[in-house]
Design an enzyme around this catalytic site. Sequence first.
Site, mmCIF file in Angstrom:
data_model
loop_
_atom_site.group_PDB
_atom_site.id
_atom_site.type_symbol
_atom_site.label_atom_id
_atom_site.label_comp_id
_atom_site.label_asym_id
_atom_site.label_seq_id
_atom_site.Cartn_x
_atom_site.Cartn_y
_atom_site.Cartn_z
ATOM 1 N N GLU A 170 8.855 -7.785 -4.261
ATOM 2 C CA GLU A 170 8.759 -8.949 -3.367
ATOM 3 C C GLU A 170 9.791 -8.887 -2.243
ATOM 4 O O GLU A 170 10.426 -9.878 -1.899
ATOM 5 C CB GLU A 170 8.851 -10.256 -4.167
ATOM 6 N N ARG A 230 10.057 -16.250 -3.430
ATOM 7 C CA ARG A 230 11.338 -15.561 -3.614
ATOM 8 C C ARG A 230 12.297 -16.301 -4.535
ATOM 9 O O ARG A 230 13.047 -15.681 -5.275
ATOM 10 C CB ARG A 230 12.021 -15.334 -2.266
ATOM 11 N N GLY A 263 5.014 -0.683 2.525
ATOM 12 C CA GLY A 263 5.844 -1.345 1.520
ATOM 13 C C GLY A 263 6.713 -2.358 2.226
ATOM 14 O O GLY A 263 6.251 -3.441 2.587
ATOM 15 N N SER A 264 7.973 -1.955 2.484
ATOM 16 C CA SER A 264 8.847 -2.824 3.265
ATOM 17 C C SER A 264 8.244 -3.086 4.645
ATOM 18 O O SER A 264 8.381 -4.169 5.206
ATOM 19 C CB SER A 264 10.224 -2.175 3.431
ATOM 20 N N ARG A 313 31.466 -8.078 -33.473
ATOM 21 C CA ARG A 313 31.968 -6.707 -33.498
ATOM 22 C C ARG A 313 33.494 -6.698 -33.674
ATOM 23 O O ARG A 313 34.224 -7.265 -32.859
ATOM 24 C CB ARG A 313 31.579 -6.016 -32.190
ATOM 25 N N ASP A 373 8.118 -16.466 1.184
ATOM 26 C CA ASP A 373 9.191 -17.463 1.324
ATOM 27 C C ASP A 373 9.202 -18.399 0.104
ATOM 28 O O ASP A 373 10.251 -18.800 -0.386
ATOM 29 C CB ASP A 373 8.978 -18.328 2.581
ATOM 30 N N GLN A 404 41.289 -9.310 -23.988
ATOM 31 C CA GLN A 404 41.230 -9.808 -22.616
ATOM 32 C C GLN A 404 40.268 -8.988 -21.745
ATOM 33 O O GLN A 404 39.567 -9.543 -20.895
ATOM 34 C CB GLN A 404 42.634 -9.777 -22.010
ATOM 35 N N GLY A 423 28.691 -1.681 -25.760
ATOM 36 C CA GLY A 423 28.978 -0.266 -25.997
ATOM 37 C C GLY A 423 27.757 0.498 -26.487
ATOM 38 O O GLY A 423 26.641 0.272 -26.015
ATOM 39 N N GLU A 443 0.857 -1.186 0.000
ATOM 40 C CA GLU A 443 0.000 0.000 0.000
ATOM 41 C C GLU A 443 0.892 1.233 0.000
ATOM 42 O O GLU A 443 2.114 1.121 0.156
ATOM 43 C CB GLU A 443 -0.884 0.019 1.254
#
Lengths: 386, 260
Positions: A363, A242, A130-131, A267, A239, A278, A339, A126
Site C-alpha cells: 500500500e 493507510r 508498483g510505486s 527466562r 489515503d 537493565q 534470543g 502490475e
Amino acid sequence: MDYFLTEEQVMIRDLARQIAEEKIVPVRAELDETGEFPWDIMKTLAQSDLFGLFIPEEYGGLGKGSLELAIAVEELSRACLGVSTTYAANALGTYPLLLFGSDEQKKKFLPDIASGKRLVAFGLTEANAGSDAGGTQTVARLEGNEYVINGTKQWITNGGAAEVYTIIAITDRCKGPRGASAFVVEKGTPGFTFGKKENKMGIRASATTELIFDNCRVPKENLIGKEGMGFVVAMKTLDNSRTGVGSQGVGVAQGAFDEAVKFARQRVQFGHPVITFQAVQHMLADMATSIEAARSLVYAVSRLVDSGAKDVSKESAMAKVFATDVAMKVTTDAVQVMGGSGYMKEYPVEKMMRDAKILQIYEGTNQIQRNVIGQAIIKEAARNNK
Amino acid sequence: MKIVICVKQVPDTAEVRINPETNTLIRDGVPSIINPFDMHAIEAGLQIREAAGGEVTAITMGPPQAEQVLRESLSMGVDKAVLVSDRLFAGSDTWATAYTLYKAIEHIGADIILCGKQAIDGDTAQVGPEIAEFFDMPHISYIRKIVDVSRERIVVQRLMDDGFDVVESKLPVLLTVVRELNVPRLPSLKGKMAAKKAEIVKISAADLKVDEQDLGLKGSPTQVLNIFAPDPKGNRKMLQGGPEEMVSQLVSELLESKCI
C-alpha cells in the site's frame, strides 16, 4: 494508555480481541506453515458483523469510521497479520465503491460486503506499475455498452478468494494519469482468471495472486466514478486505507511486545529472570514507548479522517510510515529479547517479524510515503510564503 | 415454537474454593461467566430456531447482577431474556431452584427447554431434570447431537459411557446438553449493541403466585452439612489385549506387587 474510546469502540475492541484469542491464535502457526486461506476465521468475522463496521447502515453495515476499523484491525493483527491483511484488504477493495460508487453500485455490492458474504480485493499493482502507478498497462476499451479489459494485475491480496474486484485500468493512454479509470469486476466474468498463488515470506495465510484479464467484458455500469478518475479513486482509497496499515503495525508490534515481556519474566539467566536486567528493560521500554506513540498517531489520524477532513494524504502517510517502521523494529527486538527461543518456530515472534516486513512495502512503500509527506511539506511551505 | 434456555451465572474458574466454615463457594474476586455448558444450550436453541423457526428465551434465576449473563445471551442472538430474582429465592437448593424455574417457565410457555448438563460451580446436574419432573414432561439428558426436530417431536443422541443412545420424544421436552453438541457462536456486534439496550423481563416471587414456604431456604428439603474434596483414588491401570493376554498380564502384575 487510555484513549477515551466510546462504549461502542470498547465493545468492538473486546469482540475483535475475543475472536483473535479464541479463533486466530490457536491456528496461526498452522496457517503460516500451510499458507491455507483462513475461511473459518472469515466466517467468524462475518457472523460477528465486523465486515460491516465501516459500511453505512443503509447498506447493512454499522456505519462506523476509520477509528473503529483501526481498532478492529489492530486486535486481529496482534494475533496474526496474515488474517488481518485479508480483513483489511477487504476494506481497501471496498473504498472505491464506498467513496466513488453510484447508488446502484452501492446497493448492488455493499450489502453482501457488509455481511461478509462476498470478499473484495483491490487491483492496482502490475509488473511494471508498483510505486509508479503511472506505468499501468492494463487497458479498458469501450465497445458499445461494454468495456473490454486486457492486462494482468500482480500481487493482489485476496486474489481468487474475493468475489468482487475493484481495479484500475487505462481508458485513454494519451491523457497520462488522467487516462486511468476504476472498474468493479465480479469473479466468474468470462475472460477474468487468476494466476498462481504466490509463495510469500510472511502473511502467508493471506492469498496473493495475479488477476488476468483476457478480453474480459464488463457492462458500462461497472465503471466507478467517471472515466479518467482512476488515479483519483486509487489515491483517495489509499489515503483512507493507510491508517489501517498503520494499525496493523501497532497490532503486530503489541503482539510481539507481549510475547517478549512474558518470556523475559520466565527466562532465568545468572539466577534471575532476564526482565530484571537493565539491558532487557531498556529494550522493552523503547518498544513500549514507540508502540504507544504509533498508536496515538494512528488513532489521531483516524479521527482526522472520520472528521471528514478534505486532504489527509500527509497525515495518513505519517501514520503508515511511523507505525510500520515501529512494527519492524519492535518485532525484530522481540526476537532479540527472546534470543534463540525467539528465532524458533515454537514461539510466534519470528513469524511476527517476517509478517511485519510487508507493512513497510505494501500500500505504498515507506519511501513513497515519505515522498507524499515531502510533497505536502513543499506545498504547505509555498502556500505559507505567498 | 417456544424455546427456553436456562442459564446460570457461575464463577470463572474450574477450581472453585470453598469456605470451610460456611461450606459455601468463595465468589469474591472471581469474575462471573455464563456456565460453559449453558453456552452449548444457547447455541442449540439458536440452531433449532434457525432450522424450525420460533422464539428463543434465556432465563436465569439469581441476584440482580445475573442480568449480565442474560445480556451475553442476547448478544449471541437470543430473542428475549427473563431474570427471576427475589430475596425470597435466596438459599434455594436444587429442588427449590427447579420449582421456581418451573413456575417461571410455566409463565412464559415452552415447547423445548434446554439446560447445560450441569453447572461448573455446584456440579449437581439435577435442576434440569427436576424442572421436567415438575412439568411432568419427558427429559433427555446428556444430548450430544440433535438429529431431527419438528413441531411435534425431536430425535437426539444421548451420550453414554460406551457410545450413545438414539432417543425420540414428543414435545414439549427438556434436554440437557454436553460439550460435544456444538461450538457456541461468538456474539455479533449488532447483537452486543442491541443487548445493551434490550429490556430484561423481571419475574419476582409475587409474579409466580406461589406459597412462600416453597421458595428459597424454606422450600429446600436438602441442607449442606459439609463440603470436602474427596481423597484421590488409588492408581489404576487399564490392561490391553485379548482375554488370555490380559489375564496373564494381571497375574504377573499381582505377583509383582506381592498381592498373590
